[in-house]
Write a protein that holds these residues in place. Structure first.
Motif, mmCIF file in Angstrom:
data_model
loop_
_atom_site.group_PDB
_atom_site.id
_atom_site.type_symbol
_atom_site.label_atom_id
_atom_site.label_comp_id
_atom_site.label_asym_id
_atom_site.label_seq_id
_atom_site.Cartn_x
_atom_site.Cartn_y
_atom_site.Cartn_z
ATOM 1 N N TRP A 35 18.767 21.851 -30.988
ATOM 2 C CA TRP A 35 20.023 21.239 -31.470
ATOM 3 C C TRP A 35 20.035 21.584 -32.956
ATOM 4 C CZ3 TRP A 35 24.362 20.161 -29.135
ATOM 5 C CH2 TRP A 35 24.492 20.213 -27.844
ATOM 6 N N ALA A 36 19.244 22.221 -33.521
ATOM 7 C CA ALA A 36 19.441 22.518 -34.911
ATOM 8 C C ALA A 36 20.430 23.631 -35.337
ATOM 9 C CB ALA A 36 17.780 23.485 -35.391
ATOM 10 N N PRO A 37 20.776 23.384 -36.393
ATOM 11 C CA PRO A 37 21.965 24.274 -37.016
ATOM 12 C C PRO A 37 21.441 25.721 -36.799
ATOM 13 C CG PRO A 37 21.313 23.157 -38.834
ATOM 14 C CD PRO A 37 20.318 22.512 -37.646
ATOM 15 N N ASN A 38 22.419 26.878 -36.756
ATOM 16 C CA ASN A 38 22.115 28.202 -36.614
ATOM 17 C C ASN A 38 23.141 28.984 -36.611
ATOM 18 O OD1 ASN A 38 22.444 29.289 -33.506
ATOM 19 N ND2 ASN A 38 22.251 27.113 -33.462
ATOM 20 N N HIS A 39 23.144 29.911 -37.527
ATOM 21 C CA HIS A 39 24.434 30.850 -37.596
ATOM 22 C C HIS A 39 24.806 31.729 -36.373
ATOM 23 C CE1 HIS A 39 26.968 32.991 -40.837
ATOM 24 N NE2 HIS A 39 27.526 32.270 -40.268
ATOM 25 N N LYS A 40 26.105 31.659 -36.140
ATOM 26 C CA LYS A 40 26.622 32.686 -35.160
ATOM 27 C C LYS A 40 26.035 31.931 -33.741
ATOM 28 C CE LYS A 40 28.794 35.493 -37.974
ATOM 29 N NZ LYS A 40 28.429 36.793 -38.458
ATOM 30 N N MET A 41 25.319 30.843 -33.679
ATOM 31 C CA MET A 41 24.790 30.395 -32.620
ATOM 32 C C MET A 41 23.773 31.536 -31.903
ATOM 33 S SD MET A 41 25.669 27.481 -31.665
ATOM 34 C CE MET A 41 25.459 27.223 -30.271
ATOM 35 N N ARG A 42 22.968 32.268 -32.837
ATOM 36 C CA ARG A 42 22.021 33.143 -32.467
ATOM 37 C C ARG A 42 20.828 32.512 -31.950
ATOM 38 N NH1 ARG A 42 23.603 36.015 -37.150
ATOM 39 N NH2 ARG A 42 21.977 34.999 -38.246
ATOM 40 N N GLN A 43 20.571 30.869 -32.062
ATOM 41 C CA GLN A 43 19.550 30.279 -31.541
ATOM 42 C C GLN A 43 18.334 31.103 -31.459
ATOM 43 O OE1 GLN A 43 21.166 27.692 -28.089
ATOM 44 N NE2 GLN A 43 22.926 29.214 -28.434
ATOM 45 N N PRO A 44 17.600 31.583 -32.639
ATOM 46 C CA PRO A 44 16.807 32.423 -33.027
ATOM 47 C C PRO A 44 15.309 32.071 -32.613
ATOM 48 C CG PRO A 44 17.208 31.614 -35.051
ATOM 49 C CD PRO A 44 18.028 30.790 -33.861
ATOM 50 N N TRP A 45 15.003 30.853 -31.959
ATOM 51 C CA TRP A 45 13.849 30.250 -31.918
ATOM 52 C C TRP A 45 13.299 30.671 -30.415
ATOM 53 C CZ3 TRP A 45 17.550 27.250 -34.074
ATOM 54 C CH2 TRP A 45 18.543 26.634 -33.187
ATOM 55 N N LEU A 46 11.891 30.785 -30.348
ATOM 56 C CA LEU A 46 11.218 30.818 -29.070
ATOM 57 C C LEU A 46 9.914 29.593 -29.204
ATOM 58 C CD1 LEU A 46 11.160 34.563 -28.146
ATOM 59 C CD2 LEU A 46 11.947 32.702 -26.774
ATOM 60 N N PHE A 47 9.580 29.210 -28.274
ATOM 61 C CA PHE A 47 8.390 28.087 -28.179
ATOM 62 C C PHE A 47 7.482 28.411 -27.180
ATOM 63 C CE2 PHE A 47 12.122 25.879 -29.870
ATOM 64 C CZ PHE A 47 11.683 25.435 -31.170
ATOM 65 N N TRP A 48 6.137 28.243 -27.488
ATOM 66 C CA TRP A 48 5.242 28.472 -26.346
ATOM 67 C C TRP A 48 4.293 27.300 -26.351
ATOM 68 C CZ3 TRP A 48 6.894 32.462 -29.381
ATOM 69 C CH2 TRP A 48 7.037 33.679 -28.779
ATOM 70 N N GLN A 49 4.321 26.718 -25.221
ATOM 71 C CA GLN A 49 3.347 25.519 -25.117
ATOM 72 C C GLN A 49 1.955 25.874 -24.484
ATOM 73 O OE1 GLN A 49 4.823 22.621 -22.158
ATOM 74 N NE2 GLN A 49 2.982 21.402 -22.451
ATOM 75 N N LEU A 50 0.954 25.569 -25.124
ATOM 76 C CA LEU A 50 -0.190 26.288 -24.625
ATOM 77 C C LEU A 50 -0.902 25.186 -23.618
ATOM 78 C CD1 LEU A 50 0.107 28.065 -27.136
ATOM 79 C CD2 LEU A 50 -2.294 27.758 -27.744
ATOM 80 N N TYR A 113 15.301 32.421 -40.022
ATOM 81 C CA TYR A 113 14.120 31.867 -40.399
ATOM 82 C C TYR A 113 14.478 30.254 -40.995
ATOM 83 C CZ TYR A 113 9.833 30.538 -42.327
ATOM 84 O OH TYR A 113 8.673 29.714 -42.700
ATOM 85 N N ALA A 114 15.679 30.192 -41.563
ATOM 86 C CA ALA A 114 16.176 28.923 -41.988
ATOM 87 C C ALA A 114 16.420 28.013 -40.671
ATOM 88 C CB ALA A 114 17.419 28.932 -42.792
ATOM 89 N N ALA A 115 17.346 28.784 -39.891
ATOM 90 C CA ALA A 115 17.342 27.810 -38.796
ATOM 91 C C ALA A 115 16.066 27.419 -37.750
ATOM 92 C CB ALA A 115 18.376 28.712 -37.472
ATOM 93 N N CYS A 116 15.170 28.334 -37.758
ATOM 94 C CA CYS A 116 13.975 28.009 -37.019
ATOM 95 C C CYS A 116 13.088 26.767 -37.823
ATOM 96 C CB CYS A 116 12.818 29.164 -37.195
ATOM 97 S SG CYS A 116 13.510 30.419 -35.847
ATOM 98 N N ALA A 117 13.418 26.981 -39.134
ATOM 99 C CA ALA A 117 12.597 25.876 -39.929
ATOM 100 C C ALA A 117 13.513 24.656 -39.725
ATOM 101 C CB ALA A 117 12.799 26.089 -41.505
ATOM 102 N N CYS A 118 14.751 24.544 -39.447
ATOM 103 C CA CYS A 118 15.509 23.326 -39.112
ATOM 104 C C CYS A 118 15.084 22.786 -37.579
ATOM 105 C CB CYS A 118 17.019 23.641 -39.149
ATOM 106 S SG CYS A 118 17.644 23.723 -40.897
ATOM 107 N N ALA A 119 14.922 23.761 -36.942
ATOM 108 C CA ALA A 119 14.248 23.453 -35.512
ATOM 109 C C ALA A 119 12.941 22.692 -35.651
ATOM 110 C CB ALA A 119 14.329 24.632 -34.481
ATOM 111 N N ILE A 120 11.977 23.301 -36.407
ATOM 112 C CA ILE A 120 10.809 22.671 -36.520
ATOM 113 C C ILE A 120 10.764 21.323 -36.959
ATOM 114 C CG2 ILE A 120 8.626 22.859 -37.583
ATOM 115 C CD1 ILE A 120 8.876 25.946 -37.403
ATOM 116 N N GLN A 121 11.777 21.035 -38.102
ATOM 117 C CA GLN A 121 11.816 19.841 -38.704
ATOM 118 C C GLN A 121 12.484 18.917 -37.575
ATOM 119 O OE1 GLN A 121 10.680 18.312 -41.163
ATOM 120 N NE2 GLN A 121 12.035 16.939 -42.064
ATOM 121 N N ASN A 122 13.300 19.247 -36.921
ATOM 122 C CA ASN A 122 14.215 18.485 -36.010
ATOM 123 C C ASN A 122 12.879 17.862 -34.955
ATOM 124 O OD1 ASN A 122 16.514 18.496 -36.755
ATOM 125 N ND2 ASN A 122 17.235 19.595 -35.222
#
Ligand code: FMN
Length: 188
Positions: A35-50, A113-122
């Motif tokens: 739910w992090a802010p991200n420009h143009k709704m690119r939702q640029p993140w990916l997560f891997w759960q090990l 990258y900024a959006a991903c950082a926001c996601a990580i902080q969330n």
């Protein structure tokens, strides 16, 4: 906890208890992340759960870097440092890798990258609310080509930007900040 308390109570955590991270809580953290802010709704993140197998594999890469940072691989101490580092990594209750989907325009890449950082902080803030601690690491593991191969990633398409180590904190950690006045320039 109020949002102010969650923000201030979040601490980079290095020592965890042996308790596993419940999947439900991890899902809550990931839900907060997306739910992090991200420009143009690119939702640029990916997560891997090990899981067990992938964490054991990554432990070897981590240990190699850690031991080699201290002594050369020819040094008799290297194997001991390597083994210790493998054990240390294996004890992390949950490892999450974070990737940024790469786009063409440099400004978009910076925004993403900024959006991903926001996601990580969330993610971290939700973890704090759930009594968990996280270490956000940008250490050498995420730059290792073998990790890209393992995840079947094309470096031109995706960049690994963080490894998140999480679990229930084993001890209290404190931190300090300069005052707001030290960072604020008030204009007329
Ligand atoms: C982009 C970024 C990269 C970081 N990389 C590392 C890292 O590689 N290793 C580490 O121990 N901490 C890392 N940290 C955590 C910082 O060291 C930590 O936030 C700082 O010491 C302040 O402590 P606090 O998080 O408890 O407030 C990183 C933090 C950020 C935002």
């Amino acid at each position: 906890m109020s949002i102010a308390a969650v923000i201030k109570n979040r601490r980079t955590t290095y020592q965890f208890t042996n308790e596993k991270v419940p999947q439900e809580i991890l899902n809550q953290c990931l839900e907060a992340a997306i739910w992090a802010p991200n420009h143009k709704m690119r939702q640029p993140w990916l997560f891997w759960q090990l899981g067990e197998v992938s964490q054991a594999w990554l432990a070897q890469i981590y240990a190699e870097h850690r031991a080699s940072k201290k002594v050369s691989q020819q040094d008799p101490e290297w194997t001991c440092l390597y083994d210790k580092a493998v054990q240390k990594f294996q004890r992390i209750p949950q490892v999450i890798l974070v990737g940024q989907k790469l786009v063409e325009h440099p400004v978009d890449v910076m925004e993403d990258y900024a959006a991903c950082a926001c996601a990580i902080q969330n993610f971290q803030l939700m973890a704090t609310e759930c009594q968990l601690g996280v270490q956000w690491s940008t250490g050498p593991v995420i730059g290792d080509d073998r990790v890209y191969q393992y995840l079947n990633l094309d470096k031109t398409q995706t960049k690994l930007i963080a490894a998140l180590y999480m679990g229930f904190p084993d001890c209290e950690v404190t931190s300090v900040r300069k005052s707001v006045e030290a960072s604020l320039i008030q204009l007329d």
